[in-house]
Design a protein around this motif. Structure first.
Motif, mmCIF file in Angstrom:
data_model
loop_
_atom_site.group_PDB
_atom_site.id
_atom_site.type_symbol
_atom_site.label_atom_id
_atom_site.label_comp_id
_atom_site.label_asym_id
_atom_site.label_seq_id
_atom_site.Cartn_x
_atom_site.Cartn_y
_atom_site.Cartn_z
ATOM 1 N N SER A 79 0.816 -1.223 0.000
ATOM 2 C CA SER A 79 0.000 0.000 0.000
ATOM 3 C C SER A 79 0.848 1.272 0.000
ATOM 4 N N GLU A 97 8.259 -2.870 -5.309
ATOM 5 C CA GLU A 97 7.045 -3.689 -5.324
ATOM 6 C C GLU A 97 6.993 -4.450 -6.642
ATOM 7 N N ILE A 197 7.830 -13.288 -3.613
ATOM 8 C CA ILE A 197 7.848 -14.060 -4.853
ATOM 9 C C ILE A 197 8.975 -13.512 -5.715
HETATM 10 N N1 SAH Z 1 4.806 -2.841 3.394
HETATM 11 C C1 SAH Z 1 3.454 -3.051 2.885
HETATM 12 C C2 SAH Z 1 2.972 -4.455 3.161
HETATM 13 C C3 SAH Z 1 3.076 -5.208 1.918
HETATM 14 S S1 SAH Z 1 2.629 -6.885 1.851
HETATM 15 C C4 SAH Z 1 2.490 -2.008 3.384
HETATM 16 O O1 SAH Z 1 2.857 -1.181 4.198
HETATM 17 O O2 SAH Z 1 1.364 -1.991 2.898
HETATM 18 C C5 SAH Z 1 4.028 -7.469 0.926
HETATM 19 C C6 SAH Z 1 4.183 -6.938 -0.458
HETATM 20 O O3 SAH Z 1 5.364 -7.533 -1.000
HETATM 21 C C7 SAH Z 1 3.057 -7.288 -1.423
HETATM 22 O O4 SAH Z 1 2.537 -6.113 -1.983
HETATM 23 C C8 SAH Z 1 3.739 -8.148 -2.492
HETATM 24 O O5 SAH Z 1 3.245 -7.940 -3.792
HETATM 25 C C9 SAH Z 1 5.176 -7.674 -2.373
HETATM 26 N N2 SAH Z 1 6.190 -8.596 -2.897
HETATM 27 C C10 SAH Z 1 6.217 -9.946 -2.886
HETATM 28 N N3 SAH Z 1 7.339 -10.406 -3.476
HETATM 29 C C11 SAH Z 1 8.039 -9.305 -3.869
HETATM 30 C C12 SAH Z 1 9.289 -9.124 -4.542
HETATM 31 N N4 SAH Z 1 10.064 -10.139 -4.925
HETATM 32 N N5 SAH Z 1 9.693 -7.849 -4.779
HETATM 33 C C13 SAH Z 1 8.929 -6.793 -4.410
HETATM 34 N N6 SAH Z 1 7.750 -6.914 -3.783
HETATM 35 C C14 SAH Z 1 7.318 -8.152 -3.516
#
Ligand code: SAH
Length: 204
Positions: A79, A97, A197
Motif C-alpha cells: 500500500s 514492489e 515471490i
Molecule cells: N509494506 C506493505 C505491506 C506489503 S505486503 C504495506 O505497508 O502496505 C508485501 C508486499 O510484498 C506485497 O505487496 C507483495 O506484492 C510484495 N512482494 C512480494 N514479493 C516481492 C518481490 N520479490 N519484490 C517486491 N515486492 C514483492
C-alpha cells in the motif's frame, strides 16, 4: 491505535510513535475498509496482498533504530504505508514492489502526501536495488525461506536488516546486524507475512 495497540505492547521509540500518529493510515486502505483502517489487523489491499498490522509496522520500524540520516531499502511496497512511516524517519527511502498496479497506487498516495524522499520502483525486490546500494537499513515486508543474498550484500557495514524468514505460512521476524563478513542475529519473534515471490524468494 497508538494508545491501545502500540504503547501497551511495548513500542517505546518516541520518533516511531510520532510517525505512527502522523501518517494517515486510512489513505492507504481500500474505501470499503475505511471503517477499520486503524484496527488491530492486517487488511487486504487487492492482488491478494495486505497492508501490515499497525503493531507490526511499528515494531519493524523500531527495530531499524532510525536516527534520521539513513538510506533505507524496503522490499514489498504494498500500500505504501510502511514506506510513508519510513519517509518520516529516514533520509531516503527506496521501496520495491513486484505488482505494478500496487506500486502505481502507492506512488500516487506518497506523492499526494508530499514524501519527496520516498522513491518507489516496480520489480523483483529480492534482488535488492543494486544501482542505489549500499543501504544503511533494509526492511523486507514479505516472507522468504532465507534472507535473500543480494540484500545481505547490499547492506552497509554496521547496517541493520529486518525480515520475516521461514516457511510460506509461518515465519520468524529476524533482525541482523552486519559486522564485517558476519551477520549477528539479535532478535527473533513469530510472525506471518505474505510470501516474497522472486529469484531469491518463492515461486509464483
Ligand atoms: N509494506 C506493505 C505491506 C506489503 S505486503 C504495506 O505497508 O502496505 C508485501 C508486499 O510484498 C506485497 O505487496 C507483495 O506484492 C510484495 N512482494 C512480494 N514479493 C516481492 C518481490 N520479490 N519484490 C517486491 N515486492 C514483492
Amino acid at each position: 491505535m497508538v494508545e491501545t495497540q502500540l504503547i501497551p505492547r511495548g513500542i517505546k521509540d518516541k520518533r516511531v510513535i510520532e510517525a505512527m500518529l502522523k501518517v494517515p493510515r486510512h489513505l492507504f486502505v481500500r474505501e470499503q475498509d475505511l471503517y477499520r483502517a486503524y484496527d488491530d489487523m492486517a487488511l487486504p489491499i487487492g492482488e491478494g496482498q495486505t497492508i501490515s498490522q499497525p503493531y507490526m509496522v511499528a515494531k519493524m520500524t523500531e527495530l531499524l533504530e532510525l536516527k534520521g540520516d539513513e538510506k533505507v531499502l524496503e522490499v514489498g511496497t504494498g500500500s505504501g504505508y510502511q514506506a510513508a512511516v519510513l519517509g518520516e524517519l529516514a533520509r531516503e527511502v527506496y521501496s520495491v514492489e513486484r505488482i505494478e498496479s500496487l506500486a502505481r497506487r502507492a506512488q500516487e498516495i506518497i506523492k499526494k502526501l508530499g514524501y519527496d524522499n520516498v522513491h518507489i520502483f516496480t520489480g523483483d525486490g529480492s534482488l535488492g536495488l543494486q544501482e542505489h546500494a549500499p543501504f544503511d537499513r533494509i526492511i523486507v515486508t514479505a516472507a522468504s525461506p532465507e534472507v535473500p543474498k543480494p540484500l545481505r550484500e547490499q547492506l552497509s557495514e554496521g547496517g541493520i536488516l529486518v525480515a520475516p524468514v521461514g516457511s510460506r505460512f509461518s515465519q520468524q521476524l529476524v533482525r541482523l546486524c552486519k559486522r564485517g563478513n558476519r551477520f549477528e542475529e539479535d532478535y527473533s519473534t513469530l510472525c506471518v507475512f505474505v510470501p516474497l515471490i522472486g529469484a531469491y524468494g518463492w515461486e509464483d
